[in-house]
Write an enzyme that holds these catalytic residues in place. Structure first.
Site, PDB file in Angstrom:
ATOM      1  N   SER A 186      42.797  30.433  29.518  1.00 54.16           N
ATOM      2  CA  SER A 186      41.762  31.467  29.637  1.00 54.16           C
ATOM      3  C   SER A 186      40.374  30.829  29.697  1.00 54.16           C
ATOM      4  CB  SER A 186      41.849  32.386  28.415  1.00 54.16           C
ATOM      5  OG  SER A 186      40.769  33.294  28.401  1.00 54.16           O
ATOM      6  N   SER A 187      39.405  31.632  30.132  1.00 53.17           N
ATOM      7  CA  SER A 187      38.000  31.204  30.062  1.00 53.17           C
ATOM      8  C   SER A 187      37.249  31.991  28.995  1.00 53.17           C
ATOM      9  CB  SER A 187      37.305  31.433  31.403  1.00 53.17           C
ATOM     10  OG  SER A 187      37.901  30.666  32.406  1.00 53.17           O
ATOM     11  N   THR A 201      37.808  42.611  32.191  1.00 50.29           N
ATOM     12  CA  THR A 201      37.611  41.946  30.899  1.00 50.29           C
ATOM     13  C   THR A 201      36.399  42.574  30.194  1.00 50.29           C
ATOM     14  OG1 THR A 201      38.513  39.885  31.763  1.00 50.29           O
ATOM     15  CG2 THR A 201      37.304  39.698  29.702  1.00 50.29           C
ATOM     16  N   GLY A 244      34.136  38.144  33.013  1.00 48.31           N
ATOM     17  CA  GLY A 244      33.747  37.553  34.304  1.00 48.31           C
ATOM     18  C   GLY A 244      34.519  36.315  34.713  1.00 48.31           C
ATOM     19  N   GLY A 245      35.797  36.176  34.267  1.00 47.07           N
ATOM     20  CA  GLY A 245      36.585  35.010  34.691  1.00 47.07           C
ATOM     21  C   GLY A 245      35.847  33.734  34.310  1.00 47.07           C
ATOM     22  N   THR A 274      41.095  41.581  27.370  1.00 44.28           N
ATOM     23  CA  THR A 274      41.289  41.759  28.818  1.00 44.28           C
ATOM     24  C   THR A 274      42.700  42.177  29.203  1.00 44.28           C
ATOM     25  OG1 THR A 274      40.915  40.655  30.960  1.00 44.28           O
ATOM     26  CG2 THR A 274      41.986  39.347  29.266  1.00 44.28           C
ATOM     27  N   ASN A 312      43.103  41.210  32.430  1.00 42.87           N
ATOM     28  CA  ASN A 312      42.815  40.327  33.565  1.00 42.87           C
ATOM     29  C   ASN A 312      42.148  41.081  34.699  1.00 42.87           C
ATOM     30  OD1 ASN A 312      42.539  37.834  34.709  1.00 42.87           O
ATOM     31  ND2 ASN A 312      44.494  37.896  35.760  1.00 42.87           N
ATOM     32  N   ARG A 354      46.474  36.506  22.876  1.00 41.14           N
ATOM     33  CA  ARG A 354      46.609  36.397  24.321  1.00 41.14           C
ATOM     34  C   ARG A 354      48.054  36.735  24.689  1.00 41.14           C
ATOM     35  NH1 ARG A 354      43.694  35.632  29.045  1.00 41.14           N
ATOM     36  NH2 ARG A 354      44.245  33.769  30.203  1.00 41.14           N
ATOM     37  N   ASP A 369      46.754  33.821  35.425  1.00 41.82           N
ATOM     38  CA  ASP A 369      45.900  32.783  34.838  1.00 41.82           C
ATOM     39  C   ASP A 369      46.643  31.461  34.641  1.00 41.82           C
ATOM     40  OD1 ASP A 369      43.443  33.949  34.844  1.00 41.82           O
ATOM     41  OD2 ASP A 369      43.506  34.671  32.790  1.00 41.82           O
TER      42      ASP A 369
HETATM   43  N1  GLY Z   1      41.745  36.650  32.440  1.00 41.07           N
HETATM   44  C1  GLY Z   1      40.552  35.914  32.459  1.00 41.07           C
HETATM   45  C2  GLY Z   1      40.505  34.842  31.441  1.00 41.07           C
HETATM   46  O1  GLY Z   1      41.193  34.935  30.450  1.00 41.07           O
HETATM   47  O2  GLY Z   1      39.811  33.887  31.601  1.00 41.07           O
END
Ligand code: GLY
Length: 583
Positions: free
Chosen positions: A465-466, A394, A487-488, A412, A414, A109, A436
């Site tokens: 992150s998600s 993403t 998808g966030g 991603t 983002n 990340r 984020d």
């Molecule tokens: N950028 C979206 C996530 O990492 O959740």
């Protein structure tokens, strides 16, 4: 007689192969079934672009393993999905080694640069700031422009995972991406739409404009996107490995670009970038083992937390997307996302109560607060502020090789085209992952997610992150499912529902991926449902119970693989692009 039997068999086969299609939402209905579902006995790859799946499959056929395929896919997807991911971004990867039955977790990340600070996106009045560039005011500095960029990790992470587990050379796995960047590929609908949508920002930066809006207009479907500078950057990486990106000529150009926009990332940020490894999140659901991404992602913890809550209900008996099941699943999601906002952040900076969040006892406690007939308001569950959400960016991919090793990876930059800034001379689209972080407790990010001090900005910290690359093992501890989504925040709920559909509703993979989804993230206090995904009466009943419902076009886009007997089935979600390939 013989003819009649043959005829009946053919009719039977026709229905067997068509039944699941009828339950699909009408996304890209024009696509042939073979374009989003396939089977193979040796290896399988599901990615969000055909060229990426092909690059991975070529590695498998060359004798490479899942790690080789993952590296080839990562570099190729960076070239063909510049709106979603790229070597200017980051991601997470799970590598399951069949021999040792262990799962390695790679966290590449983005990290906050040394110069980042807690209130860098807030003015004296506490309001989010815009980015000023060459006299232009570009809205939202944590999303657009140079200040939004976290130190990229993708090249370091992919190379590290590949060097630990791969069999082929870096030169081999990166070459298909270099060729495609140099020779170009055809612009497809989603890419053209993304360029159009982001054109006001891309337009402000010469290097971005040159690539995505040559002749001053956004590239259109059918145009060829050539990325010669990106091919050069990938060549540097091929020659010098990780140093080819983080030191030397490429690094110099990235630093020079950042200098044009307030010098957030400097030489020492790139040199100091480190890939992290973690222990995976491990949970169980009705006798299945679920392995997923730990912090700095919230994904694994909350997927397992929601599953733990749902384990106490007869989800199958309630039926798919009925009033009962939608209510219970929503209430479980709402509680998990409330915890996300309060507790989740970079574990190197904040104490995440991971054990507690994952415990079955805690899930029992949360379950006891759910009223089966009535909604608890988000205020009762927690507190915060609502806003806008959902991103088309993403990407996720899933891979299995002939030895049974597997990769689940979500990557991603983002939001669409990240910061919108291409580092001149490199072709690298720089991410906007700084968004984020929680800019200020209670102020929502571009996905409408709110956070607390746990996810506040600090130098060298990783933003929450998600992303939820996941693996599911059956009751005999055999790999059953490789799954994940972009998808966030809907990453978490799309991955979760694919698992529920597989285990509880026993759907075949194509149905499990395509069945209509719901989503609740605590704030905003809305139960989102995919258009036509709930019966009219169900909507009325849920409203009566106190749910505030909002329809959405589509949420998430799963790339998944499932074992069926001795075969692998690969499925790419038709909510967006994707193409599974197996052999
Ligand atoms: N950028 C979206 C996530 O990492 O959740």
């Amino acid at each position: 007689m013989k003819f009649t039997r043959c005829f009946l068999m053919l009719v039977g086969l026709f229905f067997v192969s068509c039944t699941s299609i009828e339950t699909f939402p009408p996304y890209q209905k024009h696509r042939k079934r073979t374009e989003f579902i396939t089977t193979g006995s040796k290896g399988m790859i599901s990615t969000s672009h055909r060229l990426a799946s092909k690059a991975g499959l070529d590695m498998l056929k060359m004798g490479g393993n899942a790690a080789d395929a993952a590296a080839a896919v990562s570099f190729m997807i960076s070239v063909v999905r510049p709106q979603s991911t790229g070597i200017g971004g980051g991601g997470f990867m799970l590598y399951f080694d069949k021999g040792t039955k262990s799962t390695s977790v790679y966290d590449f990340r983005e990290r906050a640069p040394f110069k980042a600070s807690r209130d860098m996106y807030i003015d004296k009045q506490g309001k989010p700031i815009d980015f000023i560039y060459k006299g232009h005011r570009i809205p939202n500095a944590s999303v657009n422009g140079h200040l939004a960029v976290g130190t990229p990790g993708l090249v370091a992470g992919v190379i590290e995972a590949h060097s630990k587990h791969g069999k082929l050379s870096l030169a081999k796995v990166i070459q298909p991406a270099i060729d495609t960047a140099r020779n170009g590929f055809k612009v497809y609908i989603r890419l053209a739409e993304a360029i159009k949508r982001k054109q006001q920002v891309l337009n402000k930066f010469e290097a971005s404009k040159k690539i995505f809006m040559p002749n001053g207009r956004p590239l259109k479907v059918g145009d060829t996107l050539v990325q010669k500078d990106l091919a050069w950057t990938l060549e540097q990486t091929k020659k010098h490995g990780r140093d080819g990106f983080y030191k030397g000529k490429v690094a110099k150009k990235i630093v020079a670009e950042m200098k044009r926009g307030k010098r957030l990332i400097r030489k020492n940020d790139l040199i100091a970038y480190n890939v992290k490894t973690h222990k995976p999140v491990v949970g169980t659901y009705r006798g299945h083992k679920v392995i997923s991404m730990p912090p700095p992602s919230s994904g694994g913890i909350h997927i397992v937390q929601i599953l733990n809550i749902l384990e106490g209900y007869d989800i199958k008996g309630m039926g798919h997307n009925t009033t009962k099941s939608a209510h219970i699943i929503t209430e479980a999601m709402r509680r998990a996302f409330a915890d996300r906002a309060k507790y989740l952040g970079d574990p190197a900076f904040t104490k995440v109560p991971q054990k507690g969040l994952l415990s079955k006892q805690y899930a029992n406690k949360l379950r006891s607060t759910i009223n089966p007939k009535k909604v608890a308001s988000s205020k009762e569950v927690g507190a915060g502020t609502p806003a806008a959400y959902e991103s088309p960016s993403t990407t996720h991919f899933s891979i299995v090789d002939k030895w049974g090793n597997a990769v689940s990876s979500t990557q991603t930059i983002n939001y669409t085209f990240g910061s919108g800034v291409v580092a001149a001379g490199t072709g690298v689209v720089l991410n906007d992952e700084m968004d984020d972080f929680s800019k200020k407790p209670g102020v929502p990010n571009v996905f409408g997610l709110v956070g607390s001090e746990a996810n506040s900005i600090a130098a060298r910290k990783t933003m929450l992150s998600s992303m939820s690359p996941s693996l599911v093992f059956d009751k005999n501890n055999q790999l059953l499912l490789v799954v994940g989504s972009p998808g966030g925040p809907t990453i978490i709920t799309a991955t979760l529902q694919t698992i529920l559909n597989t285990i509880d509703h026993r759907m075949p993979l194509a149905d499990a991926v395509h069945a209509y989804r719901i989503h609740h993230q605590w704030l905003p206090d809305q139960l989102f449902y995919e258009q036509n995904g709930l019966e009219y009466n169900t909507i009325l009943d849920l409203q009566k119970m106190g749910h505030k419902l909002t329809p959405k076009d589509a949420m998430g886009s799963v790339q998944a693989i499932r074992r069926v007997g001795k075969k692998w089935v690969g499925v790419s979600d038709t909510r967006r692009e994707g193409y599974p390939l197996g052999y």
